[in-house]
Design a protein around this motif. Sequence first.
Motif, PDB file in Angstrom:
ATOM      1  N   GLN A 292      53.489 -43.527  -5.269  1.00  0.00           N
ATOM      2  CA  GLN A 292      54.229 -42.704  -6.081  1.00  0.00           C
ATOM      3  C   GLN A 292      55.649 -43.219  -6.574  1.00  0.00           C
ATOM      4  O   GLN A 292      55.950 -43.212  -7.544  1.00  0.00           O
ATOM      5  N   SER A 295      54.976 -45.983  -9.032  1.00  0.00           N
ATOM      6  CA  SER A 295      54.690 -45.482 -10.563  1.00  0.00           C
ATOM      7  C   SER A 295      55.963 -45.009 -11.149  1.00  0.00           C
ATOM      8  O   SER A 295      56.286 -45.254 -12.253  1.00  0.00           O
ATOM      9  N   MET A 296      56.829 -44.270 -10.188  1.00  0.00           N
ATOM     10  CA  MET A 296      58.130 -43.839 -11.076  1.00  0.00           C
ATOM     11  C   MET A 296      59.199 -45.032 -11.296  1.00  0.00           C
ATOM     12  O   MET A 296      59.885 -45.092 -12.231  1.00  0.00           O
ATOM     13  N   TYR A 299      57.722 -46.118 -14.385  1.00  0.00           N
ATOM     14  CA  TYR A 299      58.190 -45.241 -15.511  1.00  0.00           C
ATOM     15  C   TYR A 299      59.545 -45.370 -16.079  1.00  0.00           C
ATOM     16  O   TYR A 299      59.816 -45.528 -17.063  1.00  0.00           O
ATOM     17  N   SER A 317      66.325 -39.250 -13.798  1.00  0.00           N
ATOM     18  CA  SER A 317      66.681 -38.460 -12.675  1.00  0.00           C
ATOM     19  C   SER A 317      65.366 -38.349 -11.690  1.00  0.00           C
ATOM     20  O   SER A 317      65.358 -38.304 -10.664  1.00  0.00           O
ATOM     21  N   SER A 318      64.300 -37.960 -12.625  1.00  0.00           N
ATOM     22  CA  SER A 318      62.881 -37.970 -11.885  1.00  0.00           C
ATOM     23  C   SER A 318      62.485 -38.980 -11.090  1.00  0.00           C
ATOM     24  O   SER A 318      62.131 -38.746  -9.901  1.00  0.00           O
ATOM     25  N   VAL A 321      64.822 -39.229  -8.023  1.00  0.00           N
ATOM     26  CA  VAL A 321      64.308 -38.247  -6.963  1.00  0.00           C
ATOM     27  C   VAL A 321      63.095 -38.649  -6.062  1.00  0.00           C
ATOM     28  O   VAL A 321      63.021 -38.605  -4.870  1.00  0.00           O
ATOM     29  N   GLN A 322      62.310 -39.241  -6.663  1.00  0.00           N
ATOM     30  CA  GLN A 322      61.063 -39.758  -6.071  1.00  0.00           C
ATOM     31  C   GLN A 322      61.319 -41.014  -5.394  1.00  0.00           C
ATOM     32  O   GLN A 322      60.916 -41.006  -4.220  1.00  0.00           O
ATOM     33  N   ARG A 325      62.965 -39.598  -2.084  1.00  0.00           N
ATOM     34  CA  ARG A 325      61.978 -39.071  -1.333  1.00  0.00           C
ATOM     35  C   ARG A 325      61.410 -40.206  -0.446  1.00  0.00           C
ATOM     36  O   ARG A 325      61.192 -40.146   0.581  1.00  0.00           O
ATOM     37  N   MET A 370      68.752 -33.521  -8.864  1.00  0.00           N
ATOM     38  CA  MET A 370      67.965 -32.284  -9.078  1.00  0.00           C
ATOM     39  C   MET A 370      68.906 -31.486  -9.817  1.00  0.00           C
ATOM     40  O   MET A 370      68.345 -30.641 -10.936  1.00  0.00           O
ATOM     41  N   ASP A 371      70.317 -31.388  -9.721  1.00  0.00           N
ATOM     42  CA  ASP A 371      70.954 -30.418 -10.396  1.00  0.00           C
ATOM     43  C   ASP A 371      71.040 -30.952 -12.037  1.00  0.00           C
ATOM     44  O   ASP A 371      71.065 -30.122 -12.939  1.00  0.00           O
ATOM     45  N   LEU A 373      68.593 -32.317 -13.466  1.00  0.00           N
ATOM     46  CA  LEU A 373      67.246 -32.054 -14.297  1.00  0.00           C
ATOM     47  C   LEU A 373      67.451 -30.488 -14.766  1.00  0.00           C
ATOM     48  O   LEU A 373      66.922 -29.991 -15.341  1.00  0.00           O
ATOM     49  N   ALA A 374      68.038 -29.846 -13.383  1.00  0.00           N
ATOM     50  CA  ALA A 374      67.939 -28.155 -13.620  1.00  0.00           C
ATOM     51  C   ALA A 374      68.788 -27.677 -14.811  1.00  0.00           C
ATOM     52  O   ALA A 374      68.600 -27.059 -15.414  1.00  0.00           O
ATOM     53  N   ALA A 377      66.917 -28.372 -18.265  1.00  0.00           N
ATOM     54  CA  ALA A 377      66.029 -27.479 -18.358  1.00  0.00           C
ATOM     55  C   ALA A 377      66.282 -26.057 -18.479  1.00  0.00           C
ATOM     56  O   ALA A 377      65.296 -25.381 -19.040  1.00  0.00           O
TER      57      ALA A 377
ATOM     58  N   ARG B 282      63.766 -22.720  -8.367  1.00  0.00           N
ATOM     59  CA  ARG B 282      63.728 -23.971  -9.615  1.00  0.00           C
ATOM     60  C   ARG B 282      63.684 -25.338  -8.925  1.00  0.00           C
ATOM     61  O   ARG B 282      63.125 -25.980  -9.446  1.00  0.00           O
ATOM     62  N   ILE B 286      60.828 -28.084 -10.118  1.00  0.00           N
ATOM     63  CA  ILE B 286      61.268 -29.352 -10.452  1.00  0.00           C
ATOM     64  C   ILE B 286      60.540 -30.530  -9.433  1.00  0.00           C
ATOM     65  O   ILE B 286      60.062 -31.518 -10.116  1.00  0.00           O
ATOM     66  N   ILE B 290      58.248 -33.417 -10.810  1.00  0.00           N
ATOM     67  CA  ILE B 290      58.360 -35.026 -10.642  1.00  0.00           C
ATOM     68  C   ILE B 290      57.316 -35.536  -9.837  1.00  0.00           C
ATOM     69  O   ILE B 290      56.667 -36.671 -10.279  1.00  0.00           O
ATOM     70  N   ILE B 297      51.384 -41.425 -13.866  1.00  0.00           N
ATOM     71  CA  ILE B 297      51.654 -42.640 -14.073  1.00  0.00           C
ATOM     72  C   ILE B 297      50.655 -43.507 -13.113  1.00  0.00           C
ATOM     73  O   ILE B 297      49.923 -44.394 -13.432  1.00  0.00           O
ATOM     74  N   ARG B 301      47.808 -45.942 -14.086  1.00  0.00           N
ATOM     75  CA  ARG B 301      47.692 -47.374 -13.450  1.00  0.00           C
ATOM     76  C   ARG B 301      46.312 -47.713 -13.102  1.00  0.00           C
ATOM     77  O   ARG B 301      45.743 -48.719 -13.263  1.00  0.00           O
TER      78      ARG B 301
END
Lengths: 378, 399
Positions: A292, A295-296, A299, A317-318, A321-322, A325, A370-371, A373-374, A377, B282, B286, B290, B297, B301
């Motif tokens: 994961q 992939s990000m 991206y 930002s996405s 975050v990934q 994590r 996250m903020d 992105l929030a 959105a 929220r 989100i 993500i 993706i 791949r």
Amino acid sequence: MNFDLNDEQRLLAESVSRLMMDRYDFNQRKIYTMSEEGFSPAMWQAYGELGLLALPFSEDDGGIGGGPVEIMIVMEEIGRALALEPYLPHIVMSASLLRHAASPEQRAHLLPGMMDGTRHIAPALGEMTGGYDLSHVRTTAREEGAGFRLDGAKTLVLHGGCAHAFLVSARLQGRPEDQQGIGLFVVEADDKGVSYRPYRTQDGQSAAELMLADVRVAKDMMLACGSDAAPAIARMADEAIAAIAAEAVGAIDSLVKGTVDYLKVRKQFGQVIGNFQALQHRAADMVVELEQARSMALYATMMSRHEDAIARAAAMSSAKVQINRSARLIAQACVQLHGGIGMTMEHPAGHYMKRLTMIEKTLGDSDFHMDRLASAAK
Amino acid sequence: MDLQFTAEEEDFRQEVRAFIKDHLPERIRRHLIEGRSASKDDIVEWTRILYKKGWSTPRWPVELGGTGWSAIKQYIFLEEGLAAPAPELLPFGVSMVGPVIYTFGNAAQKARYLPPIANLDEWWCQGFSEPGAGSDLAAVATRAVRQGDHYVVNGQKTWTTYAQHADWIFCLCRTDTGAKKQEGISFLLIDMKSPGIAVRPIQTIDGGHEINEVFFDEVKVPVDNRVGEENKGWDYAKFLLSNERVGIARVGTSKARLRRLRELAAIAGPDGRRAIDRPRFRDRLIETEIALKALEITQLRVLSDEAAGKFKGRPNPASSVLKIRGSELQQATSELLLDIVGPYALPAQQSTDGRNEPPVGPDWADAVAPLYFNLRKVSIYGGSNEIQRNIIAKAILGL
């Protein structure tokens, strides 16, 4: 759509990987961390010989004209080797700022020393009261005579201690939180009124606090973007996120490999511990998180020069975050799976954890993104 | 390296999208978008519309009615269908028994069975799992004993999806009890109208009826209905199970549900508050978006690797992620729906179709809790997520 490297890119990956294999094993790295600079100046020269220091600069500027994919390749190998050299701040980030904000003449003045490895130029953008928000600028730049006078303080200047010059953001007008009114200035480390306090970071690298007290800067050392530097800074941050994401993937990949190898040799209860399903499932979960993250990072690389600033920022930002994590889950799991030896300075696992944790806290942690992105959105 | 689809692929996407928009009955689309499952009639109607267009068996060989699309185009077609949303093609025929028949079956079997699959004139179901053979599928105990030109089948299958609609069932049956468990299995095609077959419905925790038990009591099956060789059925079963990698992540389904979640979260609920204004909700939304982007993706791949012929004969680490993360994210989207609807998840209501009484709470609320309950299945079926982790540990990490 295609995720393959072309022949030149494959060659680049192989040559950086070979350099790191030859000169960056765990013991060599330890020696580099104990040096005065906190990295290896000889390696920096080796990067130069390989063309890495000229990589992100355009051919018009005398560089190699590498794009985000080339940067990704180098950063992934840097991550894998836990390399200490200031490639991210002094090449990736500074090159991006100069590409987006400087005039050709300014680049002609600044780039040669960067590309031949003789001059380190460090971005100095963050401030203590701004958190991760790089457009929060209290440092002031007052026009005076044929130039400017800068006053203020910059925080967490990555590898600031070895820098010959800084790219400093300072406010020409407005309040600290305004997007408009920010300029970028080239400040020489030995300019009168410049002082800094270098220190080591948790991952064996270094940073510095930079103080500017009535520092005179000539007019032509304000970058060409004038008082509208915020978009260039935002672009730089997005490109840097893609780069640090690739570094994280390299580090995670190497850490997972090392951990799986360990599970195959460490014996307890008369068998290798990799036979135990509880540990197998933890290892499988690491593969999921690694893929994961990979992939990000891809991206982020492919989106890092997207022209639409809003879409680009959301993608970055996405990705961050990934990456954060995956970095946290995998670093914790790998130390756990190593048991006691993972807690020691003698073993690489903990060093990977330290770097990955610092990556998490560089260029925006998950709460910050996250903020972002929030609010986008809403 | 390039994340963009080619202009031709983008044109293809537009063509598929336009076709679905023009031909998918709105009644069916609305039904699906509310999280309800497609009825038999919905699936048959949509399959026949696709059949007329030549799109009902896209992955089959061209000479048997396939489209000859690249892996990327197959993916685009699948994604557009899930995003619309349109009913999915019934996998048991098109994706499961169809490929087994055209790969291992004889000419007569191909001529007899393939055309009715393509137009969904015959509905198939899958007779693999048994009470004693779940994750350990090779433990199947349903016996098929050869008597002249027939097998006599005795035993029980379970979790048989849509057996209540089925005309045919393909079964793994034990034809040799002396051999190693993988080497005594045969692959039989059995007419559901055969004497001795009984179907008992199983109601699942969502209140729905998708799955069944199927009992076989002295059921006579012609030897001609065996696909391939006797006792080689396990090979065909493995082929069948490996055939459905693309799409297992259900990225399109989760994407469509997240779009719907965004819409619903921006509408004030009965308490006057919008879910999107609740920070904890929220953040979860989100985070799920993500994770789904990362999975999308990853899926691309895998497709790109397949198109380039990489990882031939060894597992692609990225593909192993698809089932685990894909099922987790489907479940996560259903949990978010549950969180939006809040207290109005409670009333157990009939489907809104054909109902006269006004719903309690928002008119889409009744489908939410059942969807959440129903989707617990996706981390259990198709090789549970624990089995998937075993596969990663053994096949990819070599543990």
